[in-house]
Design a protein around this motif. Structure first.
Motif, PDB file in Angstrom:
ATOM      1  N   MET A  74       1.064  -1.249   0.091  1.00 13.72           N
ATOM      2  CA  MET A  74      -0.191  -0.230  -0.174  1.00 13.72           C
ATOM      3  C   MET A  74       0.803   1.485   0.111  1.00 13.72           C
ATOM      4  SD  MET A  74      -1.359  -2.749   1.415  1.00 13.72           S
ATOM      5  CE  MET A  74      -0.701  -2.471   3.056  1.00 13.72           C
ATOM      6  N   GLY A  75       2.066   1.086   0.170  1.00  9.90           N
ATOM      7  CA  GLY A  75       2.993   2.258   0.165  1.00  9.90           C
ATOM      8  C   GLY A  75       3.980   2.099   1.317  1.00  9.90           C
ATOM      9  N   ARG A  76       5.092   2.985   1.179  1.00 10.02           N
ATOM     10  CA  ARG A  76       6.026   3.040   2.331  1.00 10.02           C
ATOM     11  C   ARG A  76       5.600   3.617   3.521  1.00 10.02           C
ATOM     12  NH1 ARG A  76      12.249   4.487   0.725  1.00 10.02           N
ATOM     13  NH2 ARG A  76      11.949   2.640  -0.514  1.00 10.02           N
ATOM     14  N   ILE A  77       6.300   2.925   4.663  1.00  8.44           N
ATOM     15  CA  ILE A  77       6.079   3.550   5.944  1.00  8.44           C
ATOM     16  C   ILE A  77       7.594   3.687   6.824  1.00  8.44           C
ATOM     17  CG2 ILE A  77       3.498   2.509   6.214  1.00  8.44           C
ATOM     18  CD1 ILE A  77       6.280   0.940   8.415  1.00  8.44           C
ATOM     19  N   TYR A  78       7.462   4.337   7.694  1.00  8.57           N
ATOM     20  CA  TYR A  78       8.611   4.499   8.518  1.00  8.57           C
ATOM     21  C   TYR A  78       8.595   4.350   9.938  1.00  8.57           C
ATOM     22  CZ  TYR A  78       9.406   7.031   3.959  1.00  8.57           C
ATOM     23  OH  TYR A  78       9.670   7.105   2.720  1.00  8.57           O
ATOM     24  N   VAL A  79       9.342   3.513  10.402  1.00  9.88           N
ATOM     25  CA  VAL A  79       9.316   3.161  12.015  1.00  9.88           C
ATOM     26  C   VAL A  79       9.669   4.378  12.722  1.00  9.88           C
ATOM     27  CG1 VAL A  79      10.309   1.651  13.579  1.00  9.88           C
ATOM     28  CG2 VAL A  79      10.152   0.722  11.368  1.00  9.88           C
ATOM     29  N   THR A  80       9.125   4.259  13.818  1.00  8.21           N
ATOM     30  CA  THR A  80       8.878   5.674  14.898  1.00  8.21           C
ATOM     31  C   THR A  80       9.914   5.778  15.788  1.00  8.21           C
ATOM     32  OG1 THR A  80       7.282   4.247  16.307  1.00  8.21           O
ATOM     33  CG2 THR A  80       6.556   6.002  14.566  1.00  8.21           C
ATOM     34  N   ASN A  81      10.008   6.861  16.480  1.00  5.13           N
ATOM     35  CA  ASN A  81      11.049   7.131  17.274  1.00  5.13           C
ATOM     36  C   ASN A  81      10.608   6.692  18.621  1.00  5.13           C
ATOM     37  OD1 ASN A  81      12.670   8.570  19.086  1.00  5.13           O
ATOM     38  ND2 ASN A  81      12.607  10.467  18.311  1.00  5.13           N
ATOM     39  N   ILE A  82      11.387   5.875  19.241  1.00  4.72           N
ATOM     40  CA  ILE A  82      10.848   5.446  20.820  1.00  4.72           C
ATOM     41  C   ILE A  82      11.891   5.816  21.911  1.00  4.72           C
ATOM     42  CG2 ILE A  82       9.275   3.579  19.959  1.00  4.72           C
ATOM     43  CD1 ILE A  82      11.683   1.550  20.354  1.00  4.72           C
ATOM     44  N   THR A  83      12.813   6.728  21.446  1.00  2.00           N
ATOM     45  CA  THR A  83      13.583   7.374  22.495  1.00  2.00           C
ATOM     46  C   THR A  83      12.667   8.303  23.375  1.00  2.00           C
ATOM     47  OG1 THR A  83      14.080   9.703  21.443  1.00  2.00           O
ATOM     48  CG2 THR A  83      15.294   7.737  20.542  1.00  2.00           C
ATOM     49  N   PRO A  84      13.317   8.693  24.588  1.00  2.00           N
ATOM     50  CA  PRO A  84      12.492   9.444  25.560  1.00  2.00           C
ATOM     51  C   PRO A  84      12.326  10.969  25.197  1.00  2.00           C
ATOM     52  CG  PRO A  84      14.683   9.003  26.502  1.00  2.00           C
ATOM     53  CD  PRO A  84      14.448   8.139  25.030  1.00  2.00           C
ATOM     54  N   ASP A  85      12.522  11.440  23.987  1.00  3.35           N
ATOM     55  CA  ASP A  85      12.189  12.840  23.803  1.00  3.35           C
ATOM     56  C   ASP A  85      10.737  13.154  23.872  1.00  3.35           C
ATOM     57  OD1 ASP A  85      13.255  15.490  22.300  1.00  3.35           O
ATOM     58  OD2 ASP A  85      11.533  14.648  21.179  1.00  3.35           O
ATOM     59  N   ALA A  86      10.431  14.203  24.526  1.00  2.00           N
ATOM     60  CA  ALA A  86       8.939  14.310  25.018  1.00  2.00           C
ATOM     61  C   ALA A  86       8.211  14.802  23.562  1.00  2.00           C
ATOM     62  CB  ALA A  86       9.056  15.529  25.835  1.00  2.00           C
ATOM     63  N   ARG A  87       8.862  15.630  22.722  1.00  2.52           N
ATOM     64  CA  ARG A  87       8.060  15.869  21.456  1.00  2.52           C
ATOM     65  C   ARG A  87       7.878  14.892  20.349  1.00  2.52           C
ATOM     66  NH1 ARG A  87       7.545  21.405  21.058  1.00  2.52           N
ATOM     67  NH2 ARG A  87       8.393  22.747  22.756  1.00  2.52           N
ATOM     68  N   THR A  88       9.087  14.208  20.085  1.00  4.24           N
ATOM     69  CA  THR A  88       9.105  13.193  18.792  1.00  4.24           C
ATOM     70  C   THR A  88       9.237  11.870  19.307  1.00  4.24           C
ATOM     71  OG1 THR A  88      11.447  13.368  18.740  1.00  4.24           O
ATOM     72  CG2 THR A  88       9.821  15.110  17.316  1.00  4.24           C
ATOM     73  N   GLY A  89       9.282  11.509  20.590  1.00  5.40           N
ATOM     74  CA  GLY A  89       9.686  10.142  21.018  1.00  5.40           C
ATOM     75  C   GLY A  89       8.495   9.813  22.129  1.00  5.40           C
ATOM     76  N   ILE A  90       8.878   9.091  22.971  1.00  9.45           N
ATOM     77  CA  ILE A  90       7.953   8.483  24.069  1.00  9.45           C
ATOM     78  C   ILE A  90       8.038   8.860  25.413  1.00  9.45           C
ATOM     79  CG2 ILE A  90       7.439   6.379  22.667  1.00  9.45           C
ATOM     80  CD1 ILE A  90       9.322   4.905  24.859  1.00  9.45           C
TER      81      ILE A  90
END
Length: 434
Positions: A74-90
């Motif tokens: 269906m298209g390309r996906i990009y695995v997500t950020n799971i570092t403890p950054d508050a804005r872009t991670g977890i």
């Protein structure tokens, strides 16, 4: 409608975001309190057992910052950020949020995760290990501000709400509980294989809704081998030919620690598992995994008689390669590594005689590795000296079919022949975008 259903099934296997992006004003649990370093170290070990880095670290990228591209129908996906950054991670995740995402497939903002994130396996992880994993990701991983990229998957296949019903049907909640009558090593091995190791995610066949056909040894299909992303993940039961029936306990331990033994070598996704996960396992945990896997009864075999080595017919063909198209290719490109006798030079160069991957009914892995080669096994920081090269640019579809048919028949392997159409199909799917 049929095409849409097929696409929906494929979408279920997509490793879409593990965790949703935290809002800019999110609280940062990672910043509160001093970390228990013993717990953080324990969590680091558990993250290796779960092979978290393999999906959440892009090539040349920062650890766990995501960005790894994955192609889907269906298209390309990009695995997500799971570092403890508050804005872009977890960084905004509480321990309860983390546990829910890990074990139930529900992100902090309430959206459902696709079951390729192996939460049906992680559901079995106990509370103490969840706590340690949370401590590691919050205090043992460097925060990286790297925004998650949106996938290319279009509506309606990007809708998440139907997964609520998938979970109701297929998710078995509750941490692993020791089986009565089994010893400590067996239960520890079962916990690791079924839980953090999520071995069934690749090695167990899937049903029509992309659910694993079995989640533990009570199901006959469990770990009996499965086709996934152009590779056939091997049979891990006691089946004599294509499984682990001829492997000793020492053979299995050696493979988990080094990726190679006298029977076979790792390739495809298993190379990453060896590099990032199993080589780091303690000797006690390796022994436990081996104990459990070696206890599994034979399932999913070819129906052929138990393999016995016989070099004679193959030797005659190799003496007269002009009469056999597969023998011609083998003598020109394969024999110097894998030998006239098919024994190779194990463990550095894999044997072909009696190799479970050669004897498997599905030849996808053999085709794929012949076309594309395999990545380096890196053990204790040292790359393997003789990785399998790819021959996509050297051999055409018929030549690859001929040589693999020769190998699958040779040395009494007795496996079915390979057709040029099979090679062409995998060439197209695996070479796209290269």
């Amino acid at each position: 409608m049929k095409k849409m259903l097929k696409g929906l099934r494929a979408a279920l296997c997509v490793a879409l975001p593990f965790i949703a992006q935290a809002p800019a004003d999110a609280a940062t649990p990672a910043a509160t309190g001093a970390a228990d370093q013993t717990l953080v170290q324990r969590g680091a070990y558990l993250a290796q057992l779960g092979d978290c880095a393999a999906c959440h670290t892009a090539p040349k990228g920062k650890p766990f910052a995501g960005g790894l591209p994955m192609n889907t129908p269906m298209g390309r996906i990009y695995v997500t950020n799971i570092t403890p950054d508050a804005r872009t991670g977890i960084g905004g995740y509480t321990e309860a949020d983390f546990a829910r995402a890990l074990r139930e497939g529900v992100a902090k903002d309430g959206h459902n995760l696709y079951p390729a994130m192996p939460y049906p396996s992680y559901a079995k992880v106990d509370d103490d290990d969840v706590k340690a994993l949370y401590a590691f990701f919050m205090h043992g991983v460097a925060p990286v501000q790297q925004a998650n990229r949106e996938s290319d998957i279009k509506w309606p296949l990007n809708m998440r709400w139907p997964l609520m019903f998938w979970n109701m049907a297929f998710l078995e909640k509750g941490a692993y509980r020791d089986k009565p009558g089994k010893d400590v090593a067996w239960n520890r091995g079962a916990y690791l294989v079924q839980g953090l190791g999520h071995c069934g995610s690749c090695h167990t066949p899937r049903g029509v809704a992309f659910q694993e056909s079995a989640l533990d040894e009570s199901g006959s299909a469990f770990l009996s081998g499965a086709l996934l992303d152009g590779w056939f993940a091997s049979n891990l039961t006691g089946e004599h030919n294509a499984g682990l029936g001829r492997w000793s306990d020492e053979d299995l331990r050696t493979f988990l620690k080094t990726g190679a033994n006298r029977h076979a070598s790792a390739f495809g996704a298993m190379t990453s598992v060896i590099n990032n996960s199993t080589q780091a396992m303690s000797d006690q945990d390796v022994a436990a995994v081996s104990t459990y896997l070696k206890s599994l009864p034979p399932v999913g075999g070819t129906g052929a008689a138990a393999y016995t080595y016989d070099p004679q017919a193959t030797k005659v063909s190799l003496d007269r390669p002009a009469n056999d198209a597969g023998a011609r290719v083998y003598t020109a490109y394969c024999m110097h590594c894998h030998g006239v006798d098919g024994h190779g030079f194990a463990p550095m160069l894999a044997p072909l005689a009696g190799n479970p991957n050669v004897l498997a009914k599905d030849a996808s892995s053999l085709i794929n590795v012949t076309l594309n080669g395999t990545g380096d096994l890196v053990i204790d920081g040292v790359p393997s000296p003789f990785p399998m090269p790819g021959f996509a640019a050297v051999l055409d579809d018929q030549q690859i079919a001929d040589v693999l048919s020769f190998v699958r028949a040779g040395w009494n392997n007795g496996a079915p022949a390979v057709g040029a159409a099979e090679v062409a199909k995998l060439r197209q799917s695996t070479q796209a975008g290269r």
